[in-house]
Design a protein around this motif. Sequence first.
Motif, PDB file in Angstrom:
ATOM      1  N   VAL A 254       0.848  -1.187   0.000  1.00 46.08           N
ATOM      2  CA  VAL A 254       0.000   0.000   0.000  1.00 46.08           C
ATOM      3  C   VAL A 254       0.887   1.241   0.000  1.00 46.08           C
ATOM      4  O   VAL A 254       1.786   1.366   0.837  1.00 46.08           O
ATOM      5  CB  VAL A 254      -0.953   0.019   1.218  1.00 46.08           C
ATOM      6  N   ALA A 255       0.639   2.133  -0.941  1.00 47.57           N
ATOM      7  CA  ALA A 255       1.389   3.376  -1.049  1.00 47.57           C
ATOM      8  C   ALA A 255       0.435   4.553  -0.865  1.00 47.57           C
ATOM      9  O   ALA A 255      -0.559   4.667  -1.591  1.00 47.57           O
ATOM     10  CB  ALA A 255       2.082   3.473  -2.404  1.00 47.57           C
TER      11      ALA A 255
ATOM     12  N   THR B 104       4.647  13.800   1.681  1.00 44.83           N
ATOM     13  CA  THR B 104       5.482  12.670   2.081  1.00 44.83           C
ATOM     14  C   THR B 104       4.792  11.406   1.617  1.00 44.83           C
ATOM     15  O   THR B 104       3.581  11.251   1.796  1.00 44.83           O
ATOM     16  CB  THR B 104       5.689  12.630   3.604  1.00 44.83           C
ATOM     17  N   ASP B 105       5.533  10.512   1.003  1.00 42.21           N
ATOM     18  CA  ASP B 105       4.977   9.248   0.518  1.00 42.21           C
ATOM     19  C   ASP B 105       5.334   8.131   1.485  1.00 42.21           C
ATOM     20  O   ASP B 105       6.487   8.034   1.929  1.00 42.21           O
ATOM     21  CB  ASP B 105       5.543   8.910  -0.871  1.00 42.21           C
ATOM     22  N   TYR B 106       4.355   7.289   1.791  1.00 40.14           N
ATOM     23  CA  TYR B 106       4.592   6.126   2.638  1.00 40.14           C
ATOM     24  C   TYR B 106       4.277   4.872   1.842  1.00 40.14           C
ATOM     25  O   TYR B 106       3.214   4.771   1.229  1.00 40.14           O
ATOM     26  CB  TYR B 106       3.715   6.168   3.884  1.00 40.14           C
ATOM     27  N   ILE B 107       5.187   3.916   1.882  1.00 38.88           N
ATOM     28  CA  ILE B 107       4.980   2.641   1.200  1.00 38.88           C
ATOM     29  C   ILE B 107       5.157   1.539   2.230  1.00 38.88           C
ATOM     30  O   ILE B 107       6.189   1.465   2.910  1.00 38.88           O
ATOM     31  CB  ILE B 107       5.974   2.444   0.035  1.00 38.88           C
TER      32      ILE B 107
ATOM     33  N   GLY C  39       2.856  -3.720   5.508  1.00 37.98           N
ATOM     34  CA  GLY C  39       2.369  -4.100   6.824  1.00 37.98           C
ATOM     35  C   GLY C  39       3.463  -4.488   7.785  1.00 37.98           C
ATOM     36  O   GLY C  39       3.296  -4.435   8.995  1.00 37.98           O
ATOM     37  N   ARG C  40       4.613  -4.881   7.230  1.00 37.52           N
ATOM     38  CA  ARG C  40       5.770  -5.241   8.057  1.00 37.52           C
ATOM     39  C   ARG C  40       6.882  -4.205   7.911  1.00 37.52           C
ATOM     40  O   ARG C  40       7.520  -3.824   8.875  1.00 37.52           O
ATOM     41  CB  ARG C  40       6.305  -6.626   7.638  1.00 37.52           C
ATOM     42  N   ARG C  41       7.088  -3.753   6.687  1.00 42.05           N
ATOM     43  CA  ARG C  41       8.102  -2.736   6.402  1.00 42.05           C
ATOM     44  C   ARG C  41       7.398  -1.476   5.906  1.00 42.05           C
ATOM     45  O   ARG C  41       6.472  -1.565   5.102  1.00 42.05           O
ATOM     46  CB  ARG C  41       9.059  -3.229   5.306  1.00 42.05           C
ATOM     47  N   THR C  42       7.865  -0.342   6.389  1.00 44.01           N
ATOM     48  CA  THR C  42       7.308   0.929   5.938  1.00 44.01           C
ATOM     49  C   THR C  42       8.455   1.899   5.707  1.00 44.01           C
ATOM     50  O   THR C  42       9.360   2.010   6.532  1.00 44.01           O
ATOM     51  CB  THR C  42       6.341   1.526   6.978  1.00 44.01           C
ATOM     52  N   ILE C  43       8.410   2.593   4.594  1.00 39.93           N
ATOM     53  CA  ILE C  43       9.430   3.578   4.277  1.00 39.93           C
ATOM     54  C   ILE C  43       8.741   4.890   3.908  1.00 39.93           C
ATOM     55  O   ILE C  43       7.636   4.883   3.350  1.00 39.93           O
ATOM     56  CB  ILE C  43      10.348   3.085   3.132  1.00 39.93           C
ATOM     57  N   ALA C  44       9.362   5.993   4.265  1.00 39.59           N
ATOM     58  CA  ALA C  44       8.858   7.319   3.924  1.00 39.59           C
ATOM     59  C   ALA C  44       9.804   7.967   2.929  1.00 39.59           C
ATOM     60  O   ALA C  44      11.026   7.921   3.098  1.00 39.59           O
ATOM     61  CB  ALA C  44       8.738   8.189   5.175  1.00 39.59           C
ATOM     62  N   LEU C  45       9.238   8.568   1.894  1.00 36.93           N
ATOM     63  CA  LEU C  45      10.005   9.281   0.871  1.00 36.93           C
ATOM     64  C   LEU C  45       9.576  10.744   0.879  1.00 36.93           C
ATOM     65  O   LEU C  45       8.379  11.036   0.969  1.00 36.93           O
ATOM     66  CB  LEU C  45       9.752   8.670  -0.507  1.00 36.93           C
ATOM     67  N   SER C  46      10.540  11.635   0.750  1.00 37.06           N
ATOM     68  CA  SER C  46      10.237  13.070   0.857  1.00 37.06           C
ATOM     69  C   SER C  46      10.798  13.871  -0.304  1.00 37.06           C
ATOM     70  O   SER C  46      11.378  14.942  -0.112  1.00 37.06           O
ATOM     71  CB  SER C  46      10.769  13.617   2.192  1.00 37.06           C
TER      72      SER C  46
ATOM     73  N   PHE D 254      20.013  10.345  -8.931  1.00 40.07           N
ATOM     74  CA  PHE D 254      19.046   9.648  -8.088  1.00 40.07           C
ATOM     75  C   PHE D 254      19.576   9.530  -6.662  1.00 40.07           C
ATOM     76  O   PHE D 254      18.892   9.873  -5.696  1.00 40.07           O
ATOM     77  CB  PHE D 254      18.765   8.259  -8.683  1.00 40.07           C
ATOM     78  N   GLU D 255      20.793   9.052  -6.515  1.00 42.42           N
ATOM     79  CA  GLU D 255      21.376   8.865  -5.187  1.00 42.42           C
ATOM     80  C   GLU D 255      21.530  10.203  -4.460  1.00 42.42           C
ATOM     81  O   GLU D 255      21.255  10.308  -3.260  1.00 42.42           O
ATOM     82  CB  GLU D 255      22.739   8.182  -5.306  1.00 42.42           C
ATOM     83  N   LYS D 256      21.939  11.231  -5.170  1.00 41.04           N
ATOM     84  CA  LYS D 256      22.179  12.546  -4.555  1.00 41.04           C
ATOM     85  C   LYS D 256      20.867  13.181  -4.074  1.00 41.04           C
ATOM     86  O   LYS D 256      20.847  13.874  -3.044  1.00 41.04           O
ATOM     87  CB  LYS D 256      22.865  13.453  -5.569  1.00 41.04           C
ATOM     88  N   THR D 257      19.798  12.931  -4.789  1.00 41.46           N
ATOM     89  CA  THR D 257      18.524  13.617  -4.513  1.00 41.46           C
ATOM     90  C   THR D 257      17.609  12.848  -3.555  1.00 41.46           C
ATOM     91  O   THR D 257      16.794  13.438  -2.843  1.00 41.46           O
ATOM     92  CB  THR D 257      17.764  13.875  -5.835  1.00 41.46           C
ATOM     93  N   LEU D 258      17.749  11.543  -3.499  1.00 42.71           N
ATOM     94  CA  LEU D 258      16.831  10.693  -2.733  1.00 42.71           C
ATOM     95  C   LEU D 258      16.802  11.064  -1.245  1.00 42.71           C
ATOM     96  O   LEU D 258      17.843  11.181  -0.610  1.00 42.71           O
ATOM     97  CB  LEU D 258      17.244   9.225  -2.880  1.00 42.71           C
ATOM     98  N   VAL D 259      15.582  11.246  -0.727  1.00 42.37           N
ATOM     99  CA  VAL D 259      15.382  11.483   0.699  1.00 42.37           C
ATOM    100  C   VAL D 259      14.431  10.406   1.213  1.00 42.37           C
ATOM    101  O   VAL D 259      13.255  10.361   0.825  1.00 42.37           O
ATOM    102  CB  VAL D 259      14.790  12.872   0.988  1.00 42.37           C
ATOM    103  N   GLN D 260      14.924   9.526   2.067  1.00 42.87           N
ATOM    104  CA  GLN D 260      14.119   8.417   2.574  1.00 42.87           C
ATOM    105  C   GLN D 260      14.417   8.174   4.037  1.00 42.87           C
ATOM    106  O   GLN D 260      15.483   8.533   4.539  1.00 42.87           O
ATOM    107  CB  GLN D 260      14.407   7.134   1.765  1.00 42.87           C
ATOM    108  N   ARG D 261      13.442   7.540   4.717  1.00 40.49           N
ATOM    109  CA  ARG D 261      13.683   7.119   6.101  1.00 40.49           C
ATOM    110  C   ARG D 261      12.784   5.917   6.392  1.00 40.49           C
ATOM    111  O   ARG D 261      11.669   5.815   5.877  1.00 40.49           O
ATOM    112  CB  ARG D 261      13.402   8.234   7.091  1.00 40.49           C
ATOM    113  N   ASP D 262      13.298   5.018   7.194  1.00 40.41           N
ATOM    114  CA  ASP D 262      12.501   3.889   7.653  1.00 40.41           C
ATOM    115  C   ASP D 262      11.524   4.367   8.714  1.00 40.41           C
ATOM    116  O   ASP D 262      11.827   5.259   9.504  1.00 40.41           O
ATOM    117  CB  ASP D 262      13.388   2.792   8.225  1.00 40.41           C
ATOM    118  N   VAL D 263      10.334   3.761   8.736  1.00 43.38           N
ATOM    119  CA  VAL D 263       9.305   4.110   9.696  1.00 43.38           C
ATOM    120  C   VAL D 263       9.074   2.907  10.588  1.00 43.38           C
ATOM    121  O   VAL D 263       8.856   1.785  10.094  1.00 43.38           O
ATOM    122  CB  VAL D 263       7.999   4.515   8.987  1.00 43.38           C
ATOM    123  N   ALA D 264       9.119   3.140  11.870  1.00 48.25           N
ATOM    124  CA  ALA D 264       8.932   2.018  12.812  1.00 48.25           C
ATOM    125  C   ALA D 264       7.491   1.529  12.783  1.00 48.25           C
ATOM    126  O   ALA D 264       6.564   2.297  12.549  1.00 48.25           O
ATOM    127  CB  ALA D 264       9.278   2.491  14.231  1.00 48.25           C
TER     128      ALA D 264
END
Length: 269
Positions: free
Chosen positions: A163-164, A169-172, A175-182, A259-269
């Motif tokens: 589910v995205a 802010t995008d969350y993907i 149900g077990r793993r969640t990542i946030a993209l900004s 892509f690598e320089k611009t990517l903003v991501q974080r893991d969500v607990a």
Amino acid sequence: MPSADLYSFVTRVRTQAPLVHCLTNLVVTNFTANVLLAVGAAPAMVVAREEVGEFAPIASALSVNLGTLDLPQAHAIRAAVDAANGAHKPWILDPVAVGPLAFRTEFAFDLLDAKPSVIRGNASEIISLSGGAASGRGVDSTAATDAALDAAQVLALKTQAVVAVTGPTDYITDGRRTIALSNGSPLMTRVTGVGCALSATVAAFVGTAASRDEYWSATVAAIAYSTIAGELAARDAALPGSFAVAYLDRLASVDEAAFEKTLVQRDVA
């Protein structure tokens, strides 16, 4: 998630040119096709009920968008979904404007029983699909993506779909793993079809996955790549018309270093 792993899906799409069967809305058909071509995929807009059952198994993935849903299209969508499932092909659900409108909301819930591989929507749509109170204003969300995070995780566990929730802010989540993209730009909301085309892009990336285990990472990669392209395009163009062209150009050209320089991501607990 390592940026190199995400970018590997970009390379797969450009190398494999996955065929994406799009049952989308009348407003965005042309733009969606151009977005898919820009990322390196092959679009197909086969919409007749009499043909979709034959075509869905040929495609790498199916993208279903409910934006201008009517009864004939609902019948065609159901036939295409059943054929994709029968051929073990992934399919993506974009539940446009579900919640306030009864016909599409009931149909969207019926489609959940057909096990979409990925569900991509705005916060209001995802909250409604998870069983929350109906909200939204037409195709626009009245809720922030943060407010839909719990609903997205519940929906993912219930349906076994990725589910995205997309927005500032995008969350993907699966149900077990969640990542946030900004990444991204406000200009992405000023051009008709960017969100709908994003669902088709997710289908293209998921269509290159080696197994269902890769659907989550493929979805993360598709959204990261699309929003990075949007962010970089906004540096080239300040107004919606020129942005639409710049966005297609960036989708066709973002390299791994950018892509690598611009990517903003974080893991969500």
